[in-house]
Structures are given as structure tokens and as C-alpha cells.
Design an enzyme around this catalytic site. Structure first.
Site, PDB file in Angstrom:
ATOM      1  N   GLY A   1       0.835  -1.191   0.000  1.00 53.31           N
ATOM      2  CA  GLY A   1       0.000   0.000   0.000  1.00 53.31           C
ATOM      3  C   GLY A   1       0.874   1.246   0.000  1.00 53.31           C
ATOM      4  O   GLY A   1       0.562   2.248  -0.647  1.00 53.31           O
TER       5      GLY A   1
ATOM      6  N   THR B   1       9.275  -8.049 -12.152  1.00 54.90           N
ATOM      7  CA  THR B   1       8.627  -9.364 -12.287  1.00 54.90           C
ATOM      8  C   THR B   1       7.635  -9.582 -11.150  1.00 54.90           C
ATOM      9  O   THR B   1       7.938  -9.306  -9.987  1.00 54.90           O
ATOM     10  CB  THR B   1       9.701 -10.476 -12.288  1.00 54.90           C
TER      11      THR B   1
ATOM     12  N   CYS C   1       7.224   5.083  19.110  1.00 62.97           N
ATOM     13  CA  CYS C   1       8.512   5.300  19.750  1.00 62.97           C
ATOM     14  C   CYS C   1       9.500   5.763  18.684  1.00 62.97           C
ATOM     15  O   CYS C   1       9.731   5.062  17.702  1.00 62.97           O
ATOM     16  CB  CYS C   1       8.991   3.991  20.353  1.00 62.97           C
TER      17      CYS C   1
HETATM   18  C1  LIG Z   1      -4.356   3.292   6.069  1.00 63.82           C
HETATM   19  C2  LIG Z   1      -3.105   2.627   5.612  1.00 63.82           C
HETATM   20  N1  LIG Z   1      -2.566   2.995   4.450  1.00 63.82           N
HETATM   21  C3  LIG Z   1      -1.442   2.444   3.976  1.00 63.82           C
HETATM   22  C4  LIG Z   1      -0.786   1.465   4.691  1.00 63.82           C
HETATM   23  C5  LIG Z   1       0.483   0.911   4.141  1.00 63.82           C
HETATM   24  O1  LIG Z   1       0.277  -0.369   3.645  1.00 63.82           O
HETATM   25  P1  LIG Z   1       1.493  -1.406   3.506  1.00 63.82           P
HETATM   26  O2  LIG Z   1       1.716  -1.972   4.872  1.00 63.82           O
HETATM   27  O3  LIG Z   1       0.962  -2.408   2.532  1.00 63.82           O
HETATM   28  O4  LIG Z   1       2.656  -0.664   2.992  1.00 63.82           O
HETATM   29  C6  LIG Z   1      -1.300   1.044   5.925  1.00 63.82           C
HETATM   30  C7  LIG Z   1      -0.599   0.037   6.717  1.00 63.82           C
HETATM   31  O5  LIG Z   1      -0.502   0.137   7.916  1.00 63.82           O
HETATM   32  C8  LIG Z   1      -2.497   1.644   6.389  1.00 63.82           C
HETATM   33  O6  LIG Z   1      -3.028   1.295   7.550  1.00 63.82           O
END
Ligand SMILES: Cc1ncc(COP(=O)(O)O)c(C=O)c1O
Length: 390
Positions: free
Chosen positions: A72, A237, A324
Site C-alpha cells: 500500500g 517481475t 517510539c
Molecule cells: C491506512 C493505511 N494505508 C497504507 C498502509 C500501508 O500499507 P502497507 O503496509 O501495505 O505498505 C497502511 C498500513 O498500515 C495503512 O493502515
């Protein structure tokens, strides 16, 4: 000692059915999906099946609009930085003040390069007002970022309303739905956004597989250069096994999300109901629409860090609202943005339920809190009153 995991907003265990789908892609020889021989073509089919499963979960009619990424974080970074690059100098980025660090840090990077960033604060209930975002949109605004569900609070943001306002002004909207997908039904077309990001490891798929839906015509420039994978939008890939897992988890979520939500909400309500017996408890975002699985509570006067460590020794995994950094415990940026005081923020813990949890575990957690909270409050008072000033 039995260990109980209550930190599903951090990551989730892989569903055994997902693992089963992945296993053939881990052990046996399989080809590179870009290869033309049959080994490669079988991998290609598996990747495209996963893409169709992700598209179906988000109610997207055309699976080729889904771009796979490794996380993400990568997807959020790529959308924000790519939009800024294509906008050129003099643009404005609008984000909520409670976005995930993958958006916030991208915004800081752009600020350092001279881009104007407007951070819109939420109300004290953990939700951003659509009008507050609309009022800062102007002709220079090249992107708005609003998450669907906040990772710390679980509060749901008014994405559909904000998308309407953005569309009327021709401003694209990135919706980080990483915490929402798999926990509540999410329809990308219904939300009306331009980009929607999800991550597999938040809904029982492995880490290493995530996706961004890109509306046709919206700019998307991944950082990875080289091969023509993902229709020239993200080189590298493919991680076939992880993507097969993501697809399998998406298919399961599509059929089970309603039932999962009802089960999670029961556990959360049981937990928060049990907390009513404790003095000085604040449930952050309690007045807002929230994810069914997330409870973020301040046990005022208790050090969340000490509590988390004690609970860990008892076998319970929860998350402290505080982070932290450099050896110092900092209050959560999200709680501060809501107007929560520093001390209350440092007393806050997040409990996030998942598929493996049951009522007995919730009662055991409440029992453990009962054992620790009073003592930690006494310790905190003794520490304060014993502070030497000589
Ligand atoms: C709201 C939100 N966006 C993005 C992410 C990032 O995702 P990833 O852990 O796949 O990098 C997280 C992960 O904690 C999240 O809670």
C-alpha cells in the site's frame, strides 16, 4: 501461556484457504508471467485471475484498470509523487491531517521541493468534514488524498461526498482504502474516486501484494522502471504466489465481508461494553461511523507503553497509540490532530479484532486490563508526586 492477537490493523494472519491457493506457486517450478512458453503463460493466467478477483471485490468492471504493487505504501507514494510530477511547479496538494505516513511522508517530500501542502484537520470525533476539504480546493490543486478508514481510530471518512466536490472542480481524489477493504464492503465506482489503494496483508493475504485501481484517464506513473509489466505502469517481475494469495483473499472477502463485519462488531461492542466498568475511559471516535473491528481507547492516567508491555507478557498483542522514535515515546499524530491532549494520547491503546478472535478472548483481555490498569494508575501518580525538583 496462550497468545492472543488483537493487532489486526497492523497485519493479519494468512487465511488457511489463501495459503492453500498459494502453495502450488511456491514449491513447484513456475515461469515468469512475461515468458511466452507454457510455464510463463500459466503464471500469467494466475496473475490475471487474481486481478479479476480484486476487481470483482471493488466492483470494477474492467480488471486491467487494477495495477499490482508490492505494498500500500508503494501505491500511495506512486500516486502522490506521480501526480505532483505531472502537475509541474506551483501546485497544491490537499490531504487530511490523519492520513497514513505513506501519504504524509510523500507530502513532506513534496513540501521540501516547494509544493504547497494543505492538511485538513478532522473534527474531534475523528472524521474530516467534506466542506473543510472543499473550501481549500483551488485551480492549482492537483490531488486530494482522503483515506476511507483511519488505521488508528477506524473512523470512516466521507469519501463519497468529497469525491463529488472534487469531480465538480476537476480535481482527482486518491482514496487509501487499505484498512477498509475486507472489513467493510467497498465499491470503487460508487465512491467516485480516481485512485483506490488496498493492501493484501490487512485482510488475510500475505504482505508483498497490494493494488491500486486507477480510473481511466487518471495519471499513474510508478517509480519502477525497466520491464513493461502491469501494462507499462509498474515494472518488475510479478510476485505470483503473493498475488494469487491476494486474489484468493479478495474472493473470500467478497462473499464473507458482511458476516465478518457483524462478528467483529459484536466483539468490539463486548470489549467497549466491558470497559464501562473502568473509570476514566475514553473511546476515541465512538460517535463516528467506524470500522467494525477497531477500538482505540484512552485509559486515562495509564502509560499505554507500560500497559502494552504488561499485556504482551500476559500473551495479548495490542498496539499503543504512541510511536517510539529516537528512544522517546511520542503521542500519536492522529490523536493530537483530533485535539486529544498529550497525556491522554500517551494513555491510548488500539485493539483491532480479526477472524481468529472470540468472545472468551475479549473477556480474558478485559480481565487482564482489570489487573493492570489500577496498578499502573497508582504507579503513574506515585511517579508524578515523587518528582524531585531539587
Ligand atoms: C491506512 C493505511 N494505508 C497504507 C498502509 C500501508 O500499507 P502497507 O503496509 O501495505 O505498505 C497502511 C498500513 O498500515 C495503512 O493502515
Amino acid at each position: 501461556m496462550k497468545e492472543v492477537y488483537f493487532d489486526h490493523n497492523a497485519t493479519t494472519p494468512i487465511d488457511p484457504r489463501v495459503l492453500e491457493a498459494m502453495l502450488p506457486w511456491l514449491g513447484a517450478l513456475h515461469g515468469n508471467p512475461s515468458s511466452v512458453h507454457s510455464f510463463g503463460q500459466r503464471s500469467r493466467e494466475a496473475v490475471e485471475k487474481a486481478r479479476a478477483e480484486v476487481a470483482a471485490l471493488l466492483e470494477i468492471a474492467e480488471p486491467t484498470q487494477v495495477v499490482f504493487t508490492s505494498s500500500g505504501t508503494e501505491a500511495n507514494n506512486a500516486v502522490v509523487l506521480g501526480a505532483a510530477r505531472s502537475a509541474g511547479q506551483g501546485g497544491r496538494l490537499v490531504i487530511s491531517a490523519i492520513e497514513h505516513p505513506s501519504i504524509e511522508a510523500s507530502a513532506v517530500r513534496l513540501e521540501e521541493a516547494g509544493v504547497e501542502v494543505v492538511r485538513v484537520k478532522p473534527r474531534s470525533d475523528g472524521c474530516v468534514e467534506p466542506e473543510a476539504i472543499e473550501s481549500v480546493l483551488d485551480e492549482r490543486t492537483f490531488l486530494v488524498c482522503l483515506m476511507l478508514a483511519n488505521n488508528e481510530l477506524g473512523t470512516l471518512q466521507p469519501v463519497r461526498e468529497v469525491a463529488e466536490g472534487c469531480r465538480a472542480r476537476g480535481v482527482p481524489l486518491l482514496c487509501d482504502a487499505v484498512q477498509a477493504v475486507g472489513k467493510i464492503p467497498v465499491s470503487a465506482p460508487e465512491l467516485g474516486v480516481d485512485y483506490l489503494v488496498l493492501g493484501g496483508h490487512k485482510f488475510n493475504a500475505p504482505a508483498g501484494a497490494a493494488a491500486v485501481w486507477v480510473r481511466p484517464g487518471a495519471v499513474f506513473e510508478g517509480f519502477h522502471l525497466g520491464g513493461g509489466q502491469e501494462r507499462n505502469r509498474r515494472a518488475g517481475t510479478e510476485n505470483v504466489a503473493a498475488l494469487v494469495g491476494l486474489g484468493a483473499a479478495a474472493a473470500l472477502a467478497a462473499s464473507e465481508v458482511g458476516e465478518r463485519g457483524r462478528r467483529m462488531a459484536k466483539l468490539r461492542d463486548r470489549f467497549e461494553g466491558g470497559l464501562e466498568g473502568f473509570a476514566d475511559v475514553v473511546v476515541h471516535g465512538a460517535q463516528a461511523k467506524r470500522l467494525p473491528n477497531t477500538s482505540h481507547v484512552a485509559l486515562v492516567g495509564v502509560s499505554a507503553e507500560s500497559l502494552m508491555i504488561r499485556l504482551d507478557l500476559d500473551g495479548f498483542a495490542v498496539s499503543a497509540g504512541a510511536a517510539c522514535s529516537s528512544g522517546k515515546v511520542e503521542p500519536s499524530r492522529v490523536l493530537l490532530a483530533l485535539g486529544v491532549g498529550e497525556l491522554e494520547a500517551l494513555s491510548s491503546v488500539r485493539v483491532s479484532f480479526g477472524q481468529g478472535n472470540d468472545e472468551r478472548q475479549v473477556d480474558d483481555l478485559l480481565g487482564a486490563l482489570g489487573r493492570h490498569v489500577g496498578e499502573l494508575r497508582r504507579l503513574s501518580v506515585e511517579n508524578t508526586s515523587g518528582t524531585r525538583t531539587d
